[in-house]
Enzyme design. Structure first.
Site, PDB file in Angstrom:
ATOM      1  N   ASP A 172       7.728 -10.489   0.223  1.00 56.28           N
ATOM      2  CA  ASP A 172       7.056 -10.767   1.309  1.00 56.28           C
ATOM      3  C   ASP A 172       6.807  -9.695   2.166  1.00 56.28           C
ATOM      4  O   ASP A 172       6.273  -8.326   2.322  1.00 56.28           O
ATOM      5  CB  ASP A 172       7.931 -11.399   2.107  1.00 56.28           C
ATOM      6  CG  ASP A 172       7.554 -12.161   3.100  1.00 56.28           C
ATOM      7  OD1 ASP A 172       6.258 -12.803   3.454  1.00 56.28           O
ATOM      8  OD2 ASP A 172       8.672 -13.247   3.581  1.00 56.28           O
TER       9      ASP A 172
HETATM   10  C1  BGC Z   1       5.904 -14.966   5.195  1.00 57.12           C
HETATM   11  C2  BGC Z   1       5.785 -15.347   4.079  1.00 57.12           C
HETATM   12  C3  BGC Z   1       4.987 -15.318   3.434  1.00 57.12           C
HETATM   13  C4  BGC Z   1       4.005 -14.267   4.233  1.00 57.12           C
HETATM   14  C5  BGC Z   1       2.698 -14.199   3.883  1.00 57.12           C
HETATM   15  C6  BGC Z   1       5.041 -13.880   5.330  1.00 57.12           C
HETATM   16  O1  BGC Z   1       5.994 -13.410   6.863  1.00 57.12           O
HETATM   17  O2  BGC Z   1       7.519 -15.005   5.233  1.00 57.12           O
HETATM   18  O3  BGC Z   1       6.257 -17.052   4.024  1.00 57.12           O
HETATM   19  O4  BGC Z   1       4.262 -15.999   2.016  1.00 57.12           O
HETATM   20  O5  BGC Z   1       4.371 -13.581   5.476  1.00 57.12           O
HETATM   21  O6  BGC Z   1       1.946 -15.167   4.483  1.00 57.12           O
END
Ligand code: BGC
Length: 756
Positions: free
Chosen positions: A282
């Site tokens: 993530d």
């Molecule tokens: C989130 C994810 C997301 C990623 C990219 C993160 O902060 O937890 O769910 O896919 O950002 O945008």
């Protein structure tokens, strides 16, 4: 015999076809990797975003262009639009030494540019075909616009509505969550043969939904039995459906951050489950391991790679430290090669080595993006996502005559309708409820409107909800003036429809709330409207279950509408006027109060169970509140009534290799055609690991014309009777089982049998 030979032969053909493709891919990747320098290999593990989209962390990357030119980037996200994507791919193809194509990801969570209901809403449809269709439609639209990878499905089981990200998932149940995970992966990926598909990414692996106290990014801690039984199944279902990638979660598991957790990413995901795709972190999750207390950037990056992480989102820990770690012997070249290979394989499967511009087609983009057929899918999905919680005096459906007062801060609002995590969904295409109702009634009824209240009068809360644009606007009129206008408007009407709720960004990422009630100024509005004595239909929008004990009493009828996407207004009008008879069922329990959380249907009995509706000393209860939720999992009304016959069982004794058939007759005894979600729950009465009072093990959504009856049969095999024992084996044990079949998790229609 002949049949066996034929099947064997077919298996051989498909096996050899499979291994031939695999072998071709392997030799292609082998040859490519021979040409790659160590830096280029590490470059493939680097996922960057240039910013400009929604940055969910504190940082975005700099010097992205020069990093692309030197082959230091494997994939990109946050670049939106076919022309932008072409530009970036061209930059890469004409400058990088080996011209390894990039692929482009995005959070296509509930639709791409055409926005569908938030995932929690969609899950309430219990309609797997519909859910798969939304994923398919989103894939067609997003892939036409240059994307080839979505960070979806989010399958985190959640029992705590304080956690804002419940909006993005499918609620509290592992069985339903698994079906939805599978439907979405299939919808996005298809067979990955043509360029209308996206690589899916199951997230957030794992247990992210169990954050302590419902506070986002918080620690999780649970037994392995609980993990396997309740939290892991949807991720596993996505893997079984062939999901191409998995995203690590921000939380730690057993004291080790998921992104650096070898047990999780290698032993469980790859070895036990056979996952063949790649693992991405993530947003800056590697860097965040420093704060968790796992070491400095070099240490945590090495730890993540060793654990089985292949791609580093945004943080550049891999890019800046892996070479040194290799020198120091903290990681091996094989580990880098393995990760690099998985990224290259994904590119190969996408067909990018044949044509790096395969997904970049302006003609397709012009045809597919925001096309009318996609809006129709959005509307179909939206009507199916609404849950009717209460309908006194059959106030709904409304008649299309007389005067209707439409009141509330969300009644004529565009900016909140797309819901949270709609990064490419433009609010300007939303149909507000007022417009939808006017479209529906034309000149047949008189529609009056008043705002009545702000979403909240709390300036601090408003500020937090407005980080991605104005979701809460504080009206120039004072709260009292707004209220007075609303009451005067309501007084002129035959019926009031009040559209109230949260702002869309009061749920979602980093939007946890300790108080999940309706903002108090809106409750005050409902109380004032109730005083008029007119029937009060409440349409409630939210990204989570709210505590609405008081509001549900004030309402004559209550529709839980979540956030329904671009077609919100038309869909709500469809439901209000009975064009569509609501069929949604809750996928998360609605607590009576925050103090009851977590409240979920598949709870354990305890040694001192409390009889429902009673309050006894020395029983497992609260002094001040009932144990039951306000509205349970699986609950949802229709404009018609469904009656269930007793359950008839094909046998009262079964064994591990036998199937028991459980049949009920469901009758539509009301005045409207309608759909019912018939649900099967199982209670394993005695087991070596104590079992919850009910586990969902099947459901069927059926359509019944008014007056019609249908038989619904569930096949109960050994599979439905299993659980994870203390050795984490998936077993069934002999003994008595009771099953329940009905239209909600509080179904009392039951029958029992013995497993020998
Ligand atoms: C989130 C994810 C997301 C990623 C990219 C993160 O902060 O937890 O769910 O896919 O950002 O945008």
């Amino acid at each position: 015999m002949m049949r066996k030979i034929f099947i064997g032969w077919m298996m051989l053909i498909s096996f050899s076809a499979f291994s031939q493709t695999d072998a071709k891919m392997k030799s292609f990747v082998d040859a490519l990797m021979k040409k790659m320098t160590l830096d280029e290999k590490i470059g493939q593990l680097n996922l960057l975003t240039p910013g400009g989209g929604i940055a969910t962390g504190a940082v975005v990357n700099s010097d992205v262009e020069s990093k692309i030119k030197t082959g230091s980037v494997g994939a990109m996200f946050g670049t939106i639009g076919v022309d932008n994507i072409r530009r970036v791919q061209q930059l890469n193809m004409s400058n990088s030494r080996l011209k390894i194509p990039l692929f482009f990801g995005s959070d296509v969570i509930h639709g791409y540019k055409t926005t569908f209901p938030i995932p929690l809403a969609l899950s309430c449809s219990w309609d797997m075909n519909m859910i798969q269709k939304t994923a398919r439609t989103a894939a067609i639209e997003a892939s036409a616009d240059g994307l080839s990878w979505t960070f979806s499905p989010m399958v985190d089981i959640a029992r705590d509505p304080r956690w804002g990200r419940v909006a993005e998932g499918a609620g509290e149940d592992p069985y339903l969550g698994s079906q939805i995970a599978k439907a979405m992966v299939i919808g996005y990926q298809g067979n990955l043969k043509d360029s209308t598909n996206l690589l899916a990414c199951v997230k957030h692996f794992a247990l992210y939904g169990a954050a302590e106290g419902g506070r986002d990014y918080n620690t999780t801690d649970m037994s392995k039995v609980k993990m396997y039984e309740y939290y892991l199944p949807p991720y596993k279902a996505a893997v079984d459906a062939g999901v191409a990638s998995a995203m690590t979660s921000f939380n730690e598991i057993d004291g080790i951050p998921a992104t650096g957790n070898k047990w999780l990413l290698t032993d469980l995901l790859r070895k036990q489950w056979g996952f063949k795709g790649f693992v991405v972190t993530d947003y800056t999750a590697i860097n965040e391991m420093i704060h968790h207390g796992s070491g400095d950037l070099k240490q945590v990056s090495a730890m993540a790679l060793r654990a089985g992480t292949d791609m580093d989102m945004v943080g550049e820990g891999f890019l800046t430290t892996l070479k040194q770690s290799l020198k120091e012997g903290k990681i091996t070249l094989q580990m880098i090669d393995d990760a690099c290979r998985r990224i290259l394989e994904a590119k190969y499967k996408l067909g990018l080595f044949n044509n790096p511009y395969r997904y970049i087609d302006s003609v397709r983009a012009a045809k597919e993006v925001l096309s009318a057929d996609k809006r129709q899918v959005s509307r179909d999905a939206a009507v199916r996502s609404v849950v009717l919680l209460k309908n006194e005096n059959q106030t709904l459906p409304l008649k299309m005559n007389g005067t209707i007062a439409l009141i509330g801060p969300l009644a004529n609002n565009k900016s909140n309708m797309v819901g949270t995590w709609a990064v490419s969904g433009d609010s300007k295409y939303s149909v507000p409820v007022l417009e939808g109702i006017k479209n529906a009634v034309g000149s047949s009824a008189n529609i009056l409107y008043a705002k009545g209240a702000n979403i909240t009068d709390d300036a601090d809360l408003a500020k937090m909800a407005n980080v991605f644009g104005e979701k809460v606007d504080i009206d120039p009129l004072s709260p009292d003036q707004l209220l007075q206008q609303a009451v005067e408007t309501a007084a002129k009407a035959d019926v009031i429809v009040a559209v109230v709720g949260e702002a869309s960004e009061m749920s979602g990422e980093a939007a946890s709330r300790s108080d999940i009630s309706l903002p108090s100024n809106q409750t005050r509005l409902l109380e004032a409207l109730k005083q008029t004595g007119k029937p009060l239909v409440v349409v409630l929008m939210s990204g989570r279950p709210l505590t609405i004990a008081k509001e549900s009493q004030l309402a004559t009828s209550l529709l839980q509408a979540w956030f329904l996407g671009h077609e919100t207004g038309n869909a709500i009008a469809d439901v209000l006027f009975g064009n569509y008879n609501p069929s949604g069922k809750l996928t998360m329990s609605f607590p009576r109060s925050v103090g009851q959380i977590p409240v979920y249907y598949n709870y354990k009995n305890t040694g001192r169970p409390q009889d429902p509706g009673k309050k006894d000393k020395f029983r497992s209860n609260y002094l001040d509140i009932d144990n039951s939720p306000l509205y349970p999992f699986g609950y949802g009304l229709s404009y018609t009534n469904f009656n269930y016959s007793n359950i008839s069982l094909s046998d009262t004794v079964t064994s591990a290799n036998k199937t028991i058939r459980a049949t009920v007759t469901v009758t539509n005894s009301g005045n409207y055609d309608g759909e019912e979600v018939v649900q099967l729950y199982v209670w394993d009465e005695v087991a070596s690991v104590t079992q919850p009072v009910k586990k969902l093990k099947g459901f069927q959504k059926i359509f019944l014309k008014k007056g019609e009856s249908k038989q619904v049969t569930f096949n109960i095999t050994n599979e439905e009777l299993r659980f994870f024992n203390s050795d984490l084996k998936w077993v069934s044990e002999p003994g008595r089982f009771t099953i329940y079949i009905g239209g909600s998790s509080d179904a009392s229609n039951k029958a029992s049998f013995i497993l020998k």
